[in-house]
Enzyme design. Structure first.
Site, PDB file in Angstrom:
ATOM      1  N   ARG A 177       0.823  -1.228   0.000  1.00 47.73           N
ATOM      2  CA  ARG A 177       0.000   0.000   0.000  1.00 47.73           C
ATOM      3  C   ARG A 177       0.853   1.272   0.000  1.00 47.73           C
ATOM      4  O   ARG A 177       0.414   2.303  -0.485  1.00 47.73           O
ATOM      5  CB  ARG A 177      -0.949  -0.030   1.191  1.00 47.73           C
ATOM      6  CG  ARG A 177      -2.049  -1.057   0.954  1.00 47.73           C
ATOM      7  CD  ARG A 177      -3.113  -0.991   1.982  1.00 47.73           C
ATOM      8  NE  ARG A 177      -2.874  -1.938   3.058  1.00 47.73           N
ATOM      9  CZ  ARG A 177      -3.665  -2.078   4.112  1.00 47.73           C
ATOM     10  NH1 ARG A 177      -4.716  -1.315   4.251  1.00 47.73           N
ATOM     11  NH2 ARG A 177      -3.399  -2.972   5.038  1.00 47.73           N
ATOM     12  N   CYS A 281       0.153   0.531  15.983  1.00 44.94           N
ATOM     13  CA  CYS A 281      -0.047  -0.633  16.872  1.00 44.94           C
ATOM     14  C   CYS A 281       0.177  -0.235  18.315  1.00 44.94           C
ATOM     15  O   CYS A 281      -0.170  -0.985  19.224  1.00 44.94           O
ATOM     16  CB  CYS A 281       0.888  -1.764  16.483  1.00 44.94           C
ATOM     17  SG  CYS A 281       2.588  -1.387  16.851  1.00 44.94           S
TER      18      CYS A 281
HETATM   19  P1  NAD Z   1      -1.576  -6.747   7.256  1.00 42.28           P
HETATM   20  O1  NAD Z   1      -1.576  -7.919   8.177  1.00 42.28           O
HETATM   21  O2  NAD Z   1      -2.731  -6.568   6.332  1.00 42.28           O
HETATM   22  O3  NAD Z   1      -0.284  -6.813   6.288  1.00 42.28           O
HETATM   23  C1  NAD Z   1       1.009  -7.027   6.797  1.00 42.28           C
HETATM   24  C2  NAD Z   1       1.860  -7.684   5.714  1.00 42.28           C
HETATM   25  O4  NAD Z   1       1.306  -8.966   5.406  1.00 42.28           O
HETATM   26  C3  NAD Z   1       1.890  -6.895   4.409  1.00 42.28           C
HETATM   27  O5  NAD Z   1       3.191  -6.920   3.902  1.00 42.28           O
HETATM   28  C4  NAD Z   1       0.914  -7.641   3.510  1.00 42.28           C
HETATM   29  O6  NAD Z   1       1.247  -7.578   2.158  1.00 42.28           O
HETATM   30  C5  NAD Z   1       1.017  -9.069   4.014  1.00 42.28           C
HETATM   31  N1  NAD Z   1      -0.243  -9.808   3.864  1.00 42.28           N
HETATM   32  C6  NAD Z   1      -1.490  -9.296   3.813  1.00 42.28           C
HETATM   33  N2  NAD Z   1      -2.393 -10.274   3.699  1.00 42.28           N
HETATM   34  C7  NAD Z   1      -1.710 -11.437   3.683  1.00 42.28           C
HETATM   35  C8  NAD Z   1      -2.094 -12.813   3.586  1.00 42.28           C
HETATM   36  N3  NAD Z   1      -3.356 -13.184   3.503  1.00 42.28           N
HETATM   37  N4  NAD Z   1      -1.117 -13.741   3.620  1.00 42.28           N
HETATM   38  C9  NAD Z   1       0.164 -13.390   3.723  1.00 42.28           C
HETATM   39  N5  NAD Z   1       0.589 -12.094   3.817  1.00 42.28           N
HETATM   40  C10 NAD Z   1      -0.334 -11.144   3.799  1.00 42.28           C
HETATM   41  O7  NAD Z   1      -1.327  -5.465   8.156  1.00 42.28           O
HETATM   42  P2  NAD Z   1      -1.436  -3.934   7.741  1.00 42.28           P
HETATM   43  O8  NAD Z   1      -2.854  -3.577   7.545  1.00 42.28           O
HETATM   44  O9  NAD Z   1      -0.456  -3.624   6.671  1.00 42.28           O
HETATM   45  O10 NAD Z   1      -0.887  -3.229   9.074  1.00 42.28           O
HETATM   46  C11 NAD Z   1      -1.691  -2.956  10.185  1.00 42.28           C
HETATM   47  C12 NAD Z   1      -1.614  -4.067  11.211  1.00 42.28           C
HETATM   48  O11 NAD Z   1      -0.274  -4.270  11.640  1.00 42.28           O
HETATM   49  C13 NAD Z   1      -2.400  -3.728  12.472  1.00 42.28           C
HETATM   50  O12 NAD Z   1      -3.034  -4.899  12.928  1.00 42.28           O
HETATM   51  C14 NAD Z   1      -1.317  -3.287  13.442  1.00 42.28           C
HETATM   52  O13 NAD Z   1      -1.645  -3.410  14.807  1.00 42.28           O
HETATM   53  C15 NAD Z   1      -0.205  -4.213  13.072  1.00 42.28           C
HETATM   54  N6  NAD Z   1       1.075  -3.690  13.505  1.00 42.28           N
HETATM   55  C16 NAD Z   1       1.701  -4.331  14.523  1.00 42.28           C
HETATM   56  C17 NAD Z   1       2.909  -3.857  14.985  1.00 42.28           C
HETATM   57  C18 NAD Z   1       3.634  -4.559  16.101  1.00 42.28           C
HETATM   58  O14 NAD Z   1       4.821  -4.375  16.212  1.00 42.28           O
HETATM   59  N7  NAD Z   1       2.963  -5.368  16.908  1.00 42.28           N
HETATM   60  C19 NAD Z   1       3.481  -2.718  14.402  1.00 42.28           C
HETATM   61  C20 NAD Z   1       2.804  -2.092  13.355  1.00 42.28           C
HETATM   62  C21 NAD Z   1       1.606  -2.590  12.906  1.00 42.28           C
END
Ligand code: NAD
Length: 499
Positions: A177, A281
């Site tokens: 994104r 997060c």
């Molecule tokens: P997301 O889970 O949609 O995506 C994260 C990554 O996974 C991306 O690179 C994406 O391309 C990939 N992805 C997406 N769908 C997938 C699938 N079905 N199979 C395999 N890979 C897949 O997360 P997001 O919307 O990009 O980010 C927000 C989320 O991340 C929130 O839940 C937030 O709390 C979390 N977050 C956590 C931390 C932490 O350190 N705990 C830090 C930042 C964000």
């Protein structure tokens, strides 16, 4: 239209899969670029380049590897404003916050500059007759990182900083994104003196993530994203023999005791709940006042502060927060507001229907405030990840302590109080990985490590700090004997002991 391509072997490589994703300008709502989505064959190319480069990179002495990190830090500082503009244009966070995103990653790079010291092993002289023992930390080889949209600079640097400083080669799969800044970071690493192939960026979606998790050459994968995907990624990677660390979502609580300085608390809560449109997060989307009097006073002050919030385009220096990342995410947040009303919470401020004049198609949401939210509600249990603050009233310290402790997520929590004894007890007993005492966003500094508990983190080593070094290395222990000569003893058929 601008296209965003992979970065392999130190060069831009045009996508060959024929699949692309849209990259939006969240301020206008229009598509501003297309990003190539890699196939497994394109990943292979990046991994082959990484494997070839890694063998030599691991032989570069740690001090020289650290020099690349020092130079990269200098380039980040020099390019800070351009990077922040690029980041903000795809993510939608305001420029000052985009600079913070880069700065927090830069601090992990600063930590990684100390790698010669961090890689020093342990040594025991005379562990037995003529026997010395030493340990060394060696890189794993080719490792990978999969990152979320909400920190497109910081989180890639959490991972590739320590990994590369330790002597690994890295394949980064950033969020599709907002993919431009990760590519720019890789270009700057090459400019800083990193050999080509040591850091590669491959864009993509589920297809390339699955290919990473199954790739036989990749030894470890670091993931940050939402919890269901984190858990799936953790399991699939482990099944394929990889070392895994997967950080998930969050629902962080701010506990407000009756003796808290309410004005200061409100200022902290408002920034932590609505900054970056709540897309952090470590945001604070739940506030738990203890006692009805505290709750009523807090609610009044929160309302004043919410009504003074300014929502604007991400380049507006006066804006407190900008648009959310996509139309789909905006719709999801609006849906949660609808569900909150349906399940009986009191919607005190409704951010739906907000339109910024001149930017009516942008992904903007006004701030929302719910009161009288209860622990059984879906909108309390789930992560909303938007500008929505929920008040959950508690009758006692114990009840307030149990709310975050029993919540499925366990990333961060904060307590606001002047009572050291209560704060100390809270920090000791709460079932959450990162605790703030009068600190609303307790993201540990770069030389500690970052990680949540329960559904917020899968795996046992956290991000960056000494855990990052441990995650990206394996320990070898050498036991050596240099006998002085003389008589050769009997054959020994028993396990050697220290008796
Ligand atoms: P997301 O889970 O949609 O995506 C994260 C990554 O996974 C991306 O690179 C994406 O391309 C990939 N992805 C997406 N769908 C997938 C699938 N079905 N199979 C395999 N890979 C897949 O997360 P997001 O919307 O990009 O980010 C927000 C989320 O991340 C929130 O839940 C937030 O709390 C979390 N977050 C956590 C931390 C932490 O350190 N705990 C830090 C930042 C964000």
């Amino acid at each position: 239209m601008r296209s965003i391509e992979h970065f392999i072997d130190g060069k831009t490589v045009a996508g060959a899969s024929g699949r692309h994703g849209d990259v939006f300008d969240p301020n206008s709502g229009s598509v501003q670029a297309k990003v190539s989505l890699a196939s497994a064959a394109e990943l292979d190319r990046a991994v082959a380049s990484a494997a070839k480069a890694q063998a030599d990179w691991a032989k570069v002495n740690p001090q020289r590897r650290a020099r690349v990190m020092f130079e990269f830090k200098r380039l980040l500082e020099q390019n800070m404003d351009d990077l922040a503009r690029l980041l903000s244009s795809e993510h939608g966070k305001v420029l000052s916050d985009a600079r913070g995103d880069i700065q927090r990653g830069l601090e992990v790079i600063e930590f990684s500059c100390g790698i010669p010291h961090l890689l020093k092993g342990e040594y025991t002289q005379g562990a037995g007759p003529g026997i010395d023992v030493f340990s060394a930390r060696q890189p794993l080889g080719v490792v990978a990182g999969i990152t979320p949209f909400n920190f497109p600079a910081m989180i890639p640097m959490w991972m590739f900083g320590p990994a590369i400083a330790c002597g690994n080669a890295f394949v980064l799969k950033p969020s599709e994104r907002d993919p431009s800044v990760p590519v720019r970071l890789a270009e700057l690493m090459i400019e800083a003196g990193l050999p080509e192939g040591v850091l590669n960026v491959v864009h993509g979606d589920r297809e390339v993530v699955e290919a990473i998790l199954k790739h036989p050459t990749i030894k470890a994968v670091s993931f940050v994203g939402s919890s269901d995907i984190a858990q799936h990624v953790y399991a699939l990677g482990a099944q394929h023999g990889k070392r895994m660390q997967c950080m998930g979502g969050a629902k962080n609580h701010g506990i407000v005791l009756p003796d808290a300085d309410l004005d200061r608390t409100v200022a902290d809560v408002i920034g932590a709940a609505f900054g970056s449109a709540g897309e952090r997060c470590m945001a604070l989307p739940v506030v738990v006042p203890v006692g009805e009097a505290t709750a009523d006073a807090l609610r009044g002050k929160l309302l004043d502060a919410i009504d003074a919030l300014k929502i604007g385009v991400s380049t507006d220096p006066g804006a407190h927060y900008g648009p959310v990342v996509s139309a789909a995410h905006k719709a999801r947040i609006e849906d949660y507001i609808r569900i909150g009303v349906e399940e009986g919470a009191e919607l005190v401020r409704d951010g739906r229907g907000f339109a910024l004049p001149g930017h009516e198609d942008g992904f903007f949401l006004g701030p929302s405030l719910f009161d009288r939210v209860t622990a059984s509600m879906k909108t309390y249990r789930d992560e909303i990840f938007g500008p929505v603050l929920q008040i959950v009233r508690a009758d006692s310290f114990e009840e307030a302590l149990q709310l975050p402790s029993q919540h499925p997520y366990g990333n961060g929590v904060a307590i606001f109080t002047r009572n050291g004894e209560a704060a100390r007890e809270f920090a000791e007993r709460v079932e959450v990985g990162m605790v703030g005492i009068n600190v609303p966003i307790p993201v540990p500094v770069a030389y500690h490590s970052f990680g949540g508990w329960k559904r917020s983190g899968f795996g046992d080593l956290n991000q960056y700090g000494i855990d990052g070094v441990r995650f990206f290395t394996r320990t070898k222990v050498v036991t050596q004997r240099w006998p002085k000569g003389g008589a050769v003893g009997e054959h020994a058929f028993v396990i050697p002991t220290m008796r």
